[in-house]
Scaffold this active site. Structure first.
Site, PDB file in Angstrom:
ATOM      1  N   GLY A  13     -31.339 -43.710 -39.535  1.00 41.98           N
ATOM      2  CA  GLY A  13     -31.757 -43.350 -40.885  1.00 41.98           C
ATOM      3  C   GLY A  13     -33.195 -43.707 -41.175  1.00 41.98           C
ATOM      4  N   ALA A  75     -22.697 -44.530 -41.632  1.00 38.92           N
ATOM      5  CA  ALA A  75     -21.449 -44.453 -40.866  1.00 38.92           C
ATOM      6  C   ALA A  75     -21.231 -45.738 -40.101  1.00 38.92           C
ATOM      7  CB  ALA A  75     -21.471 -43.270 -39.892  1.00 38.92           C
ATOM      8  N   TYR A 177     -13.098 -43.525 -33.657  1.00 39.34           N
ATOM      9  CA  TYR A 177     -14.420 -43.099 -34.100  1.00 39.34           C
ATOM     10  C   TYR A 177     -14.577 -41.585 -33.988  1.00 39.34           C
ATOM     11  CZ  TYR A 177     -19.485 -42.358 -33.944  1.00 39.34           C
ATOM     12  OH  TYR A 177     -20.762 -41.882 -34.158  1.00 39.34           O
ATOM     13  N   LYS A 181     -15.323 -38.748 -36.968  1.00 34.29           N
ATOM     14  CA  LYS A 181     -16.491 -37.864 -36.962  1.00 34.29           C
ATOM     15  C   LYS A 181     -16.081 -36.402 -37.080  1.00 34.29           C
ATOM     16  CE  LYS A 181     -20.040 -39.141 -36.911  1.00 34.29           C
ATOM     17  NZ  LYS A 181     -20.855 -39.648 -38.059  1.00 34.29           N
ATOM     18  N   ASN A 206     -26.338 -39.394 -26.787  1.00 33.27           N
ATOM     19  CA  ASN A 206     -26.570 -40.840 -26.732  1.00 33.27           C
ATOM     20  C   ASN A 206     -27.971 -41.175 -27.227  1.00 33.27           C
ATOM     21  OD1 ASN A 206     -24.295 -40.263 -24.769  1.00 33.27           O
ATOM     22  ND2 ASN A 206     -24.286 -42.495 -24.770  1.00 33.27           N
ATOM     23  N   ARG A 245     -24.386 -38.613 -19.027  1.00 33.01           N
ATOM     24  CA  ARG A 245     -24.658 -38.595 -20.461  1.00 33.01           C
ATOM     25  C   ARG A 245     -25.998 -37.914 -20.699  1.00 33.01           C
ATOM     26  NH1 ARG A 245     -20.089 -40.011 -20.193  1.00 33.01           N
ATOM     27  NH2 ARG A 245     -19.049 -41.748 -21.268  1.00 33.01           N
TER      28      ARG A 245
END
Length: 359
Positions: A13, A75, A177, A181, A206, A245
């Site tokens: 954020g 979150a 989780y 979402k 990620n 990932r």
């Protein structure tokens, strides 16, 4: 544009706030500064700040005054410790989103960009050499204990070939989780349908970078490794380190949020209402790497001990999940700018936030 950023004092954020301000927007921050997320008071972003919880309708109503759009980052994140975390995940993620959307409906705010996650897919995309695209089921504990980590074809048992997963892949959340979402996305779609608003869910892969929290069971794997190196310890890599990932830099994620706020609604994504639309976009670097490669690159850049592969596993983890972010590039005009080696070198030398359980 005056934009409310929930969770604007957190890791992602705060970067979103910086990018919005740099691009000439007026960010407004709503953040509860919960002790679990901020054990010490963080440096607040350079923006109008409202100290309040997204689950508090009065705090949301106050923060929404004069706002043109909302960028929803608040979150509780990560896999968590065990199922006892479920009520907190649902309260923070789903109740919080519902309260926010109700406030937006009341205030007449009709543009939303929210932090989604690649975890909604479960395992990524796989192909069998003999049977084409297949969807493997959850990995068996006996296989994991025996070091058999790769998903296998449910028809012939052959090891599968991983590929890139696109937004039209069916969701298959495999932990609490991930379930919350996906519920956030459904709530956003319902809000868009009811109000004629425009909702975008950015499915982050990620995320890593400056300001990432340290030493917490809720943070991403990059944070685990960076925290170990800061203590002079070797990063501990689970399974065999071959998990694929997509590591995407936090500044690129922040720019994706800004792009989604200003882009026109995507064609063909109407889900009802007068003009109600909900669209999901993968946000990844487009450069898949294994967890082992990431640990080695981070250790090299930090100058610390090399990673240790432990063979340990967590039941909620998936083996491979990497993004096809072509839709975001095509429709939002967004492209990642920070390469893997460059980003890891920067992350290796920057400070982390104090321990946190939510962002």
């Amino acid at each position: 544009m005056r934009v409310l950023v929930t969770g604007g004092a957190g890791f992602i954020g705060a970067h979103v706030v910086d990018v919005l301000r740099e691009q000439g927007h007026e960010p407004v921050v709503l953040d509860a500064l919960l002790p679990a997320a901020h054990p010490v008071r963080p440096a607040l972003p350079e923006a109008e700040f409202h100290h309040g919880d997204v689950r508090d309708a009065d705090a949301v109503r106050h923060a929404l005054r004069g706002v043109d759009a909302v960028c929803h980052q608040a979150a509780m994140v990560g896999l968590g410790k065990d199922f006892a975390d479920a009520p907190d995940y649902v309260a923070c993620n789903d109740l919080g989103t519902a309260v926010l959307l109700a406030g937006m409906a009341e205030a007449g705010v009709r543009r939303l960009v929210q932090a989604g996650s690649m975890v909604v897919y479960g395992e990524g995309r796989y192909e069998c050499r003999g049977h084409g695209p297949v969807r493997p089921g959850p990995r068996a504990v006996r296989d994991l204990r025996a070091g058999r980590f790769e998903p296998r074809c449910p028809r012939c048992g052959a090891v599968l070939l991983p590929g890139l997963v696109a937004e039209d892949a069916p969701p298959d959340p495999r932990n609490v989780y991930a379930t919350t979402k996906l519920a956030q996305e459904h709530l956003a779609a319902a809000w868009a349908r009811a109000t004629g608003g425009s909702a975008v869910s950015l499915r982050y892969h990620n995320v890593y970078g400056p300001g990432m929290p340290r030493d917490t069971p809720y943070a991403g794997v990059a944070s685990f490794f960076r925290s170990a190196l800061a203590r002079g310890e070797a990063p501990r890599v689970f399974e065999d380190g071959g998990q694929r990932r997509d590591f995407v830099h936090v500044r690129d994620v922040a720019r994706a949020n800004a792009a989604a706020l200003t882009a026109p609604p995507a064609p063909g994504e109407d889900h009802g209402g007068a003009d109600g639309r909900h669209t999901a976009y993968n946000v990844g670097s487009g450069e898949p790497h294994t967890v082992g490669e990431m640990a080695a690159e981070l250790a090299r850049a930090h100058g610390g001990p090399g990673p240790v592969v432990t063979g340990e596993f967590r039941l909620g983890d998936v083996r491979h999940i990497t993004a096809d972010s072509a839709r975001a590039r095509r429709e939002l005009g967004w492209r990642p700018r920070v390469g893997f080696a460059e980003g890891m070198a920067e992350f290796a030398g920057t400070e982390q936030r104090a321990s946190s359980g939510a962002l």
